[in-house]
Enzyme design. Structure first.
Site, mmCIF file in Angstrom:
data_model
loop_
_atom_site.group_PDB
_atom_site.id
_atom_site.type_symbol
_atom_site.label_atom_id
_atom_site.label_comp_id
_atom_site.label_asym_id
_atom_site.label_seq_id
_atom_site.Cartn_x
_atom_site.Cartn_y
_atom_site.Cartn_z
ATOM 1 N N HIS A 1 0.837 -1.192 0.000
ATOM 2 C CA HIS A 1 0.000 0.000 0.000
ATOM 3 C C HIS A 1 0.880 1.253 0.000
ATOM 4 O O HIS A 1 2.076 1.196 0.335
ATOM 5 C CB HIS A 1 -0.892 0.012 1.237
ATOM 6 N N ASN B 1 3.292 4.158 9.019
ATOM 7 C CA ASN B 1 4.642 4.091 8.439
ATOM 8 C C ASN B 1 5.440 5.334 8.809
ATOM 9 O O ASN B 1 6.627 5.240 9.147
ATOM 10 C CB ASN B 1 4.562 3.970 6.913
ATOM 11 N N ARG C 1 -5.822 1.111 4.305
ATOM 12 C CA ARG C 1 -4.680 1.665 3.575
ATOM 13 C C ARG C 1 -4.465 0.972 2.223
ATOM 14 O O ARG C 1 -3.968 1.596 1.282
ATOM 15 C CB ARG C 1 -3.409 1.617 4.424
ATOM 16 N N GLU D 1 -2.485 -7.555 7.007
ATOM 17 C CA GLU D 1 -1.143 -7.576 7.571
ATOM 18 C C GLU D 1 -1.063 -8.560 8.738
ATOM 19 O O GLU D 1 -2.073 -8.911 9.357
ATOM 20 C CB GLU D 1 -0.749 -6.164 8.031
ATOM 21 N N HIS E 1 0.513 -5.937 2.276
ATOM 22 C CA HIS E 1 1.345 -5.406 3.345
ATOM 23 C C HIS E 1 2.703 -6.101 3.362
ATOM 24 O O HIS E 1 2.891 -7.138 2.729
ATOM 25 C CB HIS E 1 0.643 -5.589 4.691
#
Length: 619
Positions: free
Chosen positions: A433, A439, A484, A505, A571
């Site tokens: 993503h 992040n 995301r 994820e 992810h």
């Protein structure tokens, strides 16, 4: 505060058990924002150890001076939570306080392409030539002839063992080395279970407890005429079983033959009336089988034995050698499509070491066709033992799969994989993503939205997909269920989008929303455990990489089955696991694979195997 009844409100708060004493009063806030709050009458309340001190009393608020008195009952309920739960719940509350931006989007959706294509700002546009964005691939090995990837012949590095053809071909006699080998399954003390979790581990335990000793080791013996896709099938199956966690090795008899007798054998070497050639080929087949059994004694679980094995006499020899050592399943590949056979023959002449020193393509082609005719004269289809027949399965449609005497978890998984596997060429695009707020902050997990750079990447990705797949009408976009990835896919138009929970994820459990520095400080033992073994480490109330691999098996099967391009937006941990399958990387390398943001990994699937190209759209 949440209102329970007209005169009752519930106050929720989270504090650690050793918190400092808190003193406070309740405030009553009118709906009119301009009217000041009304302070509770009476002494200050004290909160110690999660409990209110003093007698339980009503909360009184006096309105309009002395004219009106409101009373509210106060209840105290203390839930003692651990520091792990406290940290996790607080982070999740903070990050998810804002409502999701993707709620209401169905699991399957499509954005219709606009009538007139428009660029959403110059910053999101791309060069016309996508090669401008190609970057070096860090881990992929160079493209190589599939048979060369098979195991290195161990027996040919040892002193010569006297060879007696009569011993191997007579009924009831095993090869000299295998007959002398006492199958002591000591490997089960050191390497009893596959490197796996979930269903694979459960099946391994059941097979160990209830299965016979030889059933714990499995030999998949390929059968088929040359140029029928045996080696490519062997390579794909080896890659799949390794990825699931089974110790698997590919033994190619042709590799043994070239090392033992040279690579420049003409078609005469394969004549059915060439007794010397028959003995030489049976010798290398026996050597490869011996090496495979020795490898199993040392802990190997599944051996893929790759050769023509075109006669019953050869197959009975292998079955005799396997007695008491492993279970054999024959895998016969049958292809009646002349176009596919001709294509495979061309690849054989171009890539096989047998013709590396033959500069004349036509001469090489004529020799190979004569070799093929020699095999066809003596070919006997499989009718003995346990077997799987793949009939015209290469194209992925219109074929048949026949099975006989197949039972057990692992043979069943192999059949399921083969049913969905084909060699039709198509690209698979893997990308993370766009950059998310987590992040930026260095936090794990969560379900945050994209940063500004992440939003820019989503637009660049849409432009890339439009250019790269402009001639593909049946491509699909796969995302996880986290916003995301869904937001990254939002600007892509004209292709169906499918949400997979399996692509979510890795579940970081109580560590969700924390930085690694916070984990190190608050949970030093967990931090060290993860550092020692990232592959098997499971977050408290979360997942390990092995758990992720197990839930991704349906994704891999569907990617193998798809005949059109697929774009997977997921992810870091998930893409590491998926990429390790296509790149055939050892499981121990999965947690440390490079999987950068704003980069597209294109996996090209086809008859020549797996090829990779990377595009970096943003720094």
């Amino acid at each position: 505060m949440e209102r329970e009844l007209a005169s009752m409100w519930e106050l929720s708060f989270v504090v650690p058990p050793d918190h400092e004493t808190l003193d406070f009063k309740f405030l009553l806030k009118p709906k009119d924002a301009e009217t000041p709050c009304i302070i509770e009458e009476g002494p200050t309340r004290l909160l110690t150890g999660g409990m209110l001190e003093g007698d339980v009393r009503l909360a009184n608020f006096r309105l309009n001076g002395d004219d009106e008195l409101l009373e509210f009952r106060v209840f105290n309920k203390a839930d003692i939570v651990s520091p792990l739960d406290l940290a996790a719940s607080w982070r999740v509350y903070k990050e998810n306080f804002q409502p999701s931006k993707v709620r209401g989007i169905p699991d399957i959706s499509i954005n219709e392409a606009p009538t007139h294509a428009t660029e959403d700002g110059s910053g999101s546009s791309l060069e016309l030539d996508l090669e401008h964005y190609v970057v070096p691939t860090p881990t992929a090995p160079p493209t190589e002839y599939a048979a060369n990837l098979a195991a290195t012949p161990a027996s040919l590095d040892q002193p010569e063992t006297p060879w007696t053809n009569d011993m191997l071909l007579s009924d009831g006699i095993q090869s000299p080395r295998s007959a002398a080998a006492d199958f002591k399954d000591d490997s089960y003390h050191n390497k009893a279970m596959p490197e796996a979790a979930g269903a694979v581990a459960a099946a391994a335990v059941a097979d160990r407890l209830h299965g016979s000793k030889e059933d714990r080791k499995l030999a998949i013996v390929l059968v088929g005429l040359p140029a029928r896709g045996k080696t490519f099938t062997a390579v794909k199956l080896t890659r799949y079983l390794r990825w699931l966690g089974h110790e698997t090795k590919h033994f190619n008899v042709g590799k043994y033959r070239r090392l033992k007798h040279g690579a420049n054998q003409s078609a005469d070497f394969f004549r059915p009336d060439n007794q010397e050639g028959i003995e030489a080929r049976n010798e290398v087949a026996a050597l490869a089988m011996e090496d495979m059994i020795d490898w199993m004694h040392g802990g190997g679980q599944v051996g893929i034995f790759d050769a023509t094995n075109s006669t019953r006499k050869r197959r009975y020899m292998l079955m005799k050698m396997a007695e008491g050592n492993c279970k054999i399943i024959f895998l016969e590949t049958i292809c009646n499509d002349r176009n596919i056979i001709e294509r495979n023959v061309r690849l054989k002449i171009q890539q096989s070491p047998d013709y590396a020193d033959q500069p004349d393509y036509e001469a090489g082609l004529q020799d190979f066709l004569e070799r093929l005719t020699n095999y066809e004269k003596v070919y006997e289809p499989v009718q003995e033992g346990s077997y799987i027949k793949m009939i015209d399965m290469v194209k992925g449609e219109g074929g048949q799969l026949q099975v006989n005497n197949i039972s057990g978890y692992l043979p069943g998984r192999i059949v399921f994989f083969l049913v969905n596997s084909h060699l039709a060429p198509r690209p698979i695009l893997l990308t993370r993503h766009g950059e998310s707020l987590h992040n930026v902050r260095g936090r794990v997990g969560g379900d945050t939205v994209l940063s500004e750079d992440g939003e820019l990447y989503s637009k660049k990705l849409a432009n890339f997909i439009e250019k790269r797949l402009k001639n593909e009408k049946t491509a699909t976009i796969w995302t996880s269920t986290l916003q995301r990835t869904i937001l990254t896919a939002t600007p892509i138009v004209g292709f169906p989008k499918i949400q997979w929970r399996a692509l979510d994820e890795i579940n970081s459990g109580v560590c969700d929303g924390m930085t690694y520095e916070e984990i190190k400080k608050i949970m030093p033992e967990e931090y060290e455990s993860r550092k020692k073994d990232k592959l098997r480490y499971r977050y408290p109330r979360g997942e390990s990489y092995l758990d992720v691999i197990q839930r991704l098996e349906p994704v891999i099967i569907e990617l193998e089955r798809q005949r059109a391009p697929v774009v997977v937006i997921s992810h870091q941990a998930v893409l590491r696991a998926l990429y390790s399958y296509f790149a055939d990387r050892p499981l121990r390398e999965v947690p440390d694979m490079e999987m950068p943001l704003h980069t597209i990994i294109e996996i090209q699937m086809g008859v020549t195997g797996v090829e990779e190209k990377r595009y970096k759209l943003m720094d």
